[in-house]
Write an enzyme that holds these catalytic residues in place. Structure first.
Site, PDB file in Angstrom:
ATOM      1  N   SER A  35      52.587  -4.791 -20.903  1.00  0.00           N
ATOM      2  CA  SER A  35      53.118  -6.171 -21.110  1.00  0.00           C
ATOM      3  C   SER A  35      54.766  -5.565 -21.168  1.00  0.00           C
ATOM      4  CB  SER A  35      52.583  -7.193 -21.468  1.00  0.00           C
ATOM      5  OG  SER A  35      50.876  -7.004 -21.641  1.00  0.00           O
ATOM      6  N   HIS A  67      50.603  -8.553 -14.802  1.00  0.00           N
ATOM      7  CA  HIS A  67      50.194  -7.310 -14.781  1.00  0.00           C
ATOM      8  C   HIS A  67      49.819  -6.971 -13.580  1.00  0.00           C
ATOM      9  CE1 HIS A  67      48.670  -5.465 -19.064  1.00  0.00           C
ATOM     10  NE2 HIS A  67      49.276  -6.304 -18.926  1.00  0.00           N
ATOM     11  N   HIS A  89      42.178  -4.005 -20.739  1.00  0.00           N
ATOM     12  CA  HIS A  89      41.846  -4.433 -22.453  1.00  0.00           C
ATOM     13  C   HIS A  89      40.514  -4.365 -22.885  1.00  0.00           C
ATOM     14  CE1 HIS A  89      46.170  -5.231 -21.226  1.00  0.00           C
ATOM     15  NE2 HIS A  89      46.445  -5.537 -22.200  1.00  0.00           N
ATOM     16  N   TYR A  91      39.670  -6.550 -24.051  1.00  0.00           N
ATOM     17  CA  TYR A  91      39.211  -8.245 -24.854  1.00  0.00           C
ATOM     18  C   TYR A  91      39.672  -8.852 -23.403  1.00  0.00           C
ATOM     19  CZ  TYR A  91      44.842  -8.328 -23.713  1.00  0.00           C
ATOM     20  OH  TYR A  91      45.989  -8.633 -22.769  1.00  0.00           O
ATOM     21  N   GLU A  92      39.226  -7.882 -22.125  1.00  0.00           N
ATOM     22  CA  GLU A  92      39.206  -7.925 -20.364  1.00  0.00           C
ATOM     23  C   GLU A  92      37.308  -8.118 -20.184  1.00  0.00           C
ATOM     24  OE1 GLU A  92      42.431  -8.312 -17.591  1.00  0.00           O
ATOM     25  OE2 GLU A  92      42.714  -6.165 -19.287  1.00  0.00           O
ATOM     26  N   ALA A 119      53.539  -3.739 -24.727  1.00  0.00           N
ATOM     27  CA  ALA A 119      54.282  -4.724 -25.556  1.00  0.00           C
ATOM     28  C   ALA A 119      53.502  -4.790 -27.194  1.00  0.00           C
ATOM     29  CB  ALA A 119      54.048  -6.255 -24.879  1.00  0.00           C
ATOM     30  N   MET A 206      47.104  -5.129 -28.807  1.00  0.00           N
ATOM     31  CA  MET A 206      45.546  -4.851 -28.169  1.00  0.00           C
ATOM     32  C   MET A 206      45.639  -3.924 -27.250  1.00  0.00           C
ATOM     33  SD  MET A 206      45.649  -8.819 -27.499  1.00  0.00           S
ATOM     34  CE  MET A 206      46.319 -10.614 -29.122  1.00  0.00           C
ATOM     35  N   SER A 207      46.337  -2.467 -26.655  1.00  0.00           N
ATOM     36  CA  SER A 207      45.827  -1.764 -26.088  1.00  0.00           C
ATOM     37  C   SER A 207      45.486  -0.244 -26.908  1.00  0.00           C
ATOM     38  CB  SER A 207      46.670  -2.108 -24.873  1.00  0.00           C
ATOM     39  OG  SER A 207      48.203  -1.631 -25.217  1.00  0.00           O
ATOM     40  N   ASN A 230      57.232  -9.377 -30.204  1.00  0.00           N
ATOM     41  CA  ASN A 230      57.104 -11.419 -30.590  1.00  0.00           C
ATOM     42  C   ASN A 230      57.456 -10.588 -32.210  1.00  0.00           C
ATOM     43  OD1 ASN A 230      54.527 -10.616 -30.248  1.00  0.00           O
ATOM     44  ND2 ASN A 230      54.010 -11.501 -32.074  1.00  0.00           N
ATOM     45  N   HIS A 242      52.353 -16.356 -25.833  1.00  0.00           N
ATOM     46  CA  HIS A 242      52.297 -15.448 -24.496  1.00  0.00           C
ATOM     47  C   HIS A 242      53.325 -15.056 -23.702  1.00  0.00           C
ATOM     48  CE1 HIS A 242      50.859 -11.770 -23.160  1.00  0.00           C
ATOM     49  NE2 HIS A 242      50.430 -11.791 -22.095  1.00  0.00           N
TER      50      HIS A 242
HETATM   51  N1  LIG Z   1      47.586  -7.885 -31.855  1.00  0.00           N
HETATM   52  C1  LIG Z   1      48.572  -8.844 -31.535  1.00  0.00           C
HETATM   53  N2  LIG Z   1      48.424  -7.925 -30.012  1.00  0.00           N
HETATM   54  C2  LIG Z   1      49.962  -8.369 -29.836  1.00  0.00           C
HETATM   55  N3  LIG Z   1      50.768  -8.609 -28.444  1.00  0.00           N
HETATM   56  C3  LIG Z   1      51.686  -8.745 -28.531  1.00  0.00           C
HETATM   57  I1  LIG Z   1      53.402  -8.255 -27.370  1.00  0.00           I
HETATM   58  N4  LIG Z   1      52.133  -9.235 -29.777  1.00  0.00           N
HETATM   59  C4  LIG Z   1      51.196  -8.693 -30.657  1.00  0.00           C
HETATM   60  C5  LIG Z   1      50.719  -9.284 -31.406  1.00  0.00           C
HETATM   61  O1  LIG Z   1      51.600 -10.060 -32.191  1.00  0.00           O
HETATM   62  N5  LIG Z   1      49.751  -8.592 -31.703  1.00  0.00           N
END
Ligand SMILES: Nc1nc2[nH]c(I)nc2c(=O)[nH]1
Length: 266
Positions: A35, A67, A89, A91-92, A119, A206-207, A230, A242
């Site tokens: 991302s 994506h 991912h 989470y998918e 990201a 998360m990756s 962020n 997001h």
């Molecule tokens: N877990 C988690 N994944 C992220 N991906 C992104 I872009 N920002 C974050 C975040 O603040 N926490």
């Protein structure tokens, strides 16, 4: 599911399909563009050939917002580089074997070096939104692994010191950080961010961690770069979205593309 059923063989099938569709038998370097990094791909160079991931065995079209689900072969300097646009991912709902199908395919296509970009949320106080951070080490907090059996892969220097030094030659302003990989898809609570900071994490996402393990299992060198899009929960009082994540990536694209191209040309 294909990747699940025929683990081990499906990355060879995918690599064969990429060789046929791109006309390039071997790609020594591969880049996973996560991302916020996809716009940077345009700065790397014009693709010589492109294949939709959905047409390559074992890949599904990434559903994560932003994506693209495409594989490009781009000549950088005099060498072909494989660009994997987007990733899958946990989470998918994907199994670890599916999540790392991208890098296992790259290794089957000949990759000896893999750049993993993503990201991430910034935990360390001196990090700022829009900053690229080299990954110096990781915490695998997913509770999962792509490895099976007594496969005791060594992860010392998993994040290659020489490649990190090379990236810092390209951009001496780059800092380094420890990346904590979680499953998501929820962002962390402020208390969880305080926990991660105590555990030594500078970045959270998360990756990436499972892909790094799979690369090291296959003997490839890994360079990881996170784009801080962020500040993690609680670092400021702000709420996370997001949409902002993707916007930050878009803004940083030209700089990120120059960095990637500089690293790839070395
Ligand atoms: N877990 C988690 N994944 C992220 N991906 C992104 I872009 N920002 C974050 C975040 O603040 N926490």
């Amino acid at each position: 599911m294909l990747a699940e059923r025929t683990a081990g063989g499906v990355s060879e099938l995918a690599a064969e399909a990429i060789a046929e569709r791109t006309g390039v038998r071997t790609h020594r370097v591969a880049v996973v563009l996560g991302s916020g990094w996809q716009q940077a791909a345009a700065e790397i160079g014009e693709p010589a050939a492109s294949v939709p991931m959905a047409e390559v065995p074992g890949f599904e079209t990434p559903t994560a917002q932003g994506h693209q689900g495409t594989i490009h072969s781009v000549v950088v300097g005099d060498a072909p580089v494989l660009l994997l646009m987007g990733r899958q991912h946990l989470y998918e709902g994907h199994a670890p074997g599916q999540v790392v199908h991208n890098v296992r395919t790259a290794l089957a296509a000949g990759a000896e070096t893999v750049l993993l970009t993503n990201a991430a949320g910034g935990i360390r106080e001196d990090l700022s939104v829009g900053e690229a951070v080299l990954i110096s080490d990781h915490l695998n907090l997913t509770g999962r692994t792509p490895l099976e059996g007594a496969n005791f892969v060594d992860l010392v220097d998993a994040w290659d010191p020489e490649l990190r030094a090379l990236a810092r030659e390209v951009d001496p302003g780059l800092t380094e950080g420890v990346y904590a990989g979680l499953t998501g898809p929820q962002y962390e609570t402020p208390a969880e961010i305080r926990m991660l900071r105590t555990l030594g994490a500078d970045l959270v996402g998360m990756s990436t961690v499972l892909e790094a393990i799979a690369c090291r299992e296959g003997g490839a060198k890994v360079l990881g770069i996170s784009l801080v899009t962020n500040l993690a929960a609680g670092v400021t009082g702000a709420h996370l979205s997001h949409a902002e994540v993707l916007a930050e990536g878009h803004a940083a694209a030209p700089r990120l593309g120059k960095l990637l191209r500089g690293v790839l040309e070395r």
